[in-house]
Design a protein around this motif. Structure first.
Motif, PDB file in Angstrom:
ATOM      1  N   GLU A  82      25.126  45.543  37.181  1.00 49.45           N
ATOM      2  CA  GLU A  82      24.460  45.948  38.419  1.00 49.45           C
ATOM      3  C   GLU A  82      25.068  45.329  39.672  1.00 49.45           C
ATOM      4  OE1 GLU A  82      22.788  44.660  35.752  1.00 49.45           O
ATOM      5  OE2 GLU A  82      20.905  45.733  35.431  1.00 49.45           O
ATOM      6  N   ASN A  83      25.699  44.158  39.538  1.00 49.64           N
ATOM      7  CA  ASN A  83      26.145  43.401  40.704  1.00 49.64           C
ATOM      8  C   ASN A  83      27.631  43.114  40.784  1.00 49.64           C
ATOM      9  OD1 ASN A  83      23.369  42.965  41.572  1.00 49.64           O
ATOM     10  ND2 ASN A  83      23.240  41.613  39.792  1.00 49.64           N
ATOM     11  N   ARG A  84      28.308  43.135  39.660  1.00 51.09           N
ATOM     12  CA  ARG A  84      29.711  42.724  39.687  1.00 51.09           C
ATOM     13  C   ARG A  84      30.524  43.455  38.640  1.00 51.09           C
ATOM     14  NH1 ARG A  84      29.759  36.926  36.493  1.00 51.09           N
ATOM     15  NH2 ARG A  84      29.189  37.863  34.522  1.00 51.09           N
ATOM     16  N   GLN A  85      31.815  43.259  38.760  1.00 51.96           N
ATOM     17  CA  GLN A  85      32.771  43.766  37.793  1.00 51.96           C
ATOM     18  C   GLN A  85      33.348  42.565  37.055  1.00 51.96           C
ATOM     19  OE1 GLN A  85      35.388  46.890  39.598  1.00 51.96           O
ATOM     20  NE2 GLN A  85      34.414  46.162  41.468  1.00 51.96           N
ATOM     21  N   PHE A  86      33.574  42.731  35.766  1.00 43.46           N
ATOM     22  CA  PHE A  86      34.150  41.657  34.966  1.00 43.46           C
ATOM     23  C   PHE A  86      35.370  42.186  34.238  1.00 43.46           C
ATOM     24  CE2 PHE A  86      34.600  39.401  30.917  1.00 43.46           C
ATOM     25  CZ  PHE A  86      34.913  38.155  31.429  1.00 43.46           C
ATOM     26  N   PHE A  87      36.509  41.537  34.451  1.00 47.05           N
ATOM     27  CA  PHE A  87      37.756  41.938  33.820  1.00 47.05           C
ATOM     28  C   PHE A  87      37.898  41.200  32.485  1.00 47.05           C
ATOM     29  CE2 PHE A  87      38.807  42.117  38.489  1.00 47.05           C
ATOM     30  CZ  PHE A  87      38.553  43.474  38.602  1.00 47.05           C
ATOM     31  N   ALA A  88      37.388  41.822  31.422  1.00 40.22           N
ATOM     32  CA  ALA A  88      37.489  41.223  30.090  1.00 40.22           C
ATOM     33  C   ALA A  88      38.934  41.207  29.630  1.00 40.22           C
ATOM     34  CB  ALA A  88      36.618  41.984  29.101  1.00 40.22           C
ATOM     35  N   GLY A  89      39.729  42.132  30.161  1.00 40.18           N
ATOM     36  CA  GLY A  89      41.165  42.161  29.938  1.00 40.18           C
ATOM     37  C   GLY A  89      41.851  42.189  31.285  1.00 40.18           C
ATOM     38  N   LEU A  90      42.863  41.349  31.458  1.00 43.46           N
ATOM     39  CA  LEU A  90      43.509  41.238  32.769  1.00 43.46           C
ATOM     40  C   LEU A  90      44.985  40.921  32.598  1.00 43.46           C
ATOM     41  CD1 LEU A  90      43.252  41.017  35.891  1.00 43.46           C
ATOM     42  CD2 LEU A  90      42.607  38.616  35.557  1.00 43.46           C
ATOM     43  N   HIS A  91      45.807  41.667  33.325  1.00 47.08           N
ATOM     44  CA  HIS A  91      47.247  41.391  33.383  1.00 47.08           C
ATOM     45  C   HIS A  91      47.646  41.299  34.851  1.00 47.08           C
ATOM     46  CE1 HIS A  91      51.558  41.558  32.621  1.00 47.08           C
ATOM     47  NE2 HIS A  91      51.595  42.342  33.673  1.00 47.08           N
ATOM     48  N   THR A  92      48.358  40.236  35.208  1.00 45.31           N
ATOM     49  CA  THR A  92      48.872  40.054  36.560  1.00 45.31           C
ATOM     50  C   THR A  92      50.362  39.730  36.472  1.00 45.31           C
ATOM     51  OG1 THR A  92      48.503  37.657  36.658  1.00 45.31           O
ATOM     52  CG2 THR A  92      46.643  39.077  37.268  1.00 45.31           C
ATOM     53  N   PRO A  93      51.096  39.907  37.576  1.00 46.03           N
ATOM     54  CA  PRO A  93      52.528  39.579  37.535  1.00 46.03           C
ATOM     55  C   PRO A  93      52.786  38.121  37.164  1.00 46.03           C
ATOM     56  CG  PRO A  93      52.013  40.777  39.547  1.00 46.03           C
ATOM     57  CD  PRO A  93      50.710  40.468  38.869  1.00 46.03           C
ATOM     58  N   ALA A  94      51.928  37.234  37.660  1.00 50.19           N
ATOM     59  CA  ALA A  94      52.109  35.806  37.375  1.00 50.19           C
ATOM     60  C   ALA A  94      51.514  35.415  36.028  1.00 50.19           C
ATOM     61  CB  ALA A  94      51.478  34.967  38.485  1.00 50.19           C
ATOM     62  N   GLY A  95      50.691  36.295  35.478  1.00 52.68           N
ATOM     63  CA  GLY A  95      50.067  35.990  34.198  1.00 52.68           C
ATOM     64  C   GLY A  95      48.955  34.970  34.297  1.00 52.68           C
ATOM     65  N   THR A  96      48.447  34.720  35.521  1.00 52.33           N
ATOM     66  CA  THR A  96      47.394  33.724  35.680  1.00 52.33           C
ATOM     67  C   THR A  96      46.114  34.381  36.148  1.00 52.33           C
ATOM     68  OG1 THR A  96      48.057  33.302  37.952  1.00 52.33           O
ATOM     69  CG2 THR A  96      49.006  31.879  36.265  1.00 52.33           C
TER      70      THR A  96
END
Length: 193
Positions: free
Chosen positions: A61-75
């Motif tokens: 209802e209030n937020r989004q949660f990235f249970a899986g996440l990939h970034t260029p820096a990997g952090t």
């Protein structure tokens, strides 16, 4: 889509399915902690699309949660995505406000969304992720499970405009179906225990 009392279009759609979604996510044990399988899937999304950022996103209802996440820096961290990006920090959060980004639109619409350049769409160009994080393109698809509930999304974003085209749309929809199958297999195996 709703209007505030001053008559301005609100950018985040009303999500009437959120309470049902939250119950289903709890039933599945999803949406409240990082998951290595989803991180691996986010990495696959990035590889397949060539996008620097990719997410497996569950929305309450209030937020989004990235249970899986990939970034260029990997952090990534537990802090706010907007705050980390705005401060120039290298870490990207697993959490984001519900009124940031485009995934809430995908969940409510229950359809994939292609924004090759968000600045071409007045409805989406004013989203906080454009100014705060620098997002310029988005490609996302809903994760609709066997009960008909849109659990969340998979998405990829870039800080540059991207010509995703029809091929990008078909790719993200196919990958969403693949992840939903993975979630169903996980549910089936846990119910047999």
């Amino acid at each position: 889509m709703t209007y505030d009392p001053t008559g301005h279009l609100l950018l985040t759609p009303v999500d009437r399915e959120a309470p049902v979604r939250v119950r289903r996510l709890r039933q599945l044990g999803l949406g409240d902690r990082p998951d290595q399988a989803f991180d691996e899937f986010a990495h696959k999304l990035a590889e397949v699309t060539g996008a620097p950022y990719s997410m497996v996103n569950f929305i309450d209802e209030n937020r989004q949660f990235f249970a899986g996440l990939h970034t260029p820096a990997g952090t990534h961290s537990g802090s706010d995505l907007g705050a980390a990006a705005a401060s120039g920090g290298a870490e990207v959060s697993r959490f984001m406000a519900r009124d940031h980004g485009y995934c809430p639109h995908v969940v409510v619409r229950r359809k994939a969304l292609v924004l090759e350049d968000v600045c071409d769409y007045p409805r989406f160009a004013g989203n906080p992720v454009v100014d705060e994080i620098g997002i310029r393109s988005y490609l996302g698809a809903p994760l609709i499970d066997r009960t008909g509930i849109a659990l969340g999304t998979i998405c990829v974003v870039d800080t540059e405009p991207r010509p995703w085209g029809r091929a990008g749309l078909e790719t993200i929809k196919s990958l969403a179906a693949e992840l939903v199958d993975q979630i169903h297999r996980r549910e089936d195996s846990s119910s047999q225990i």
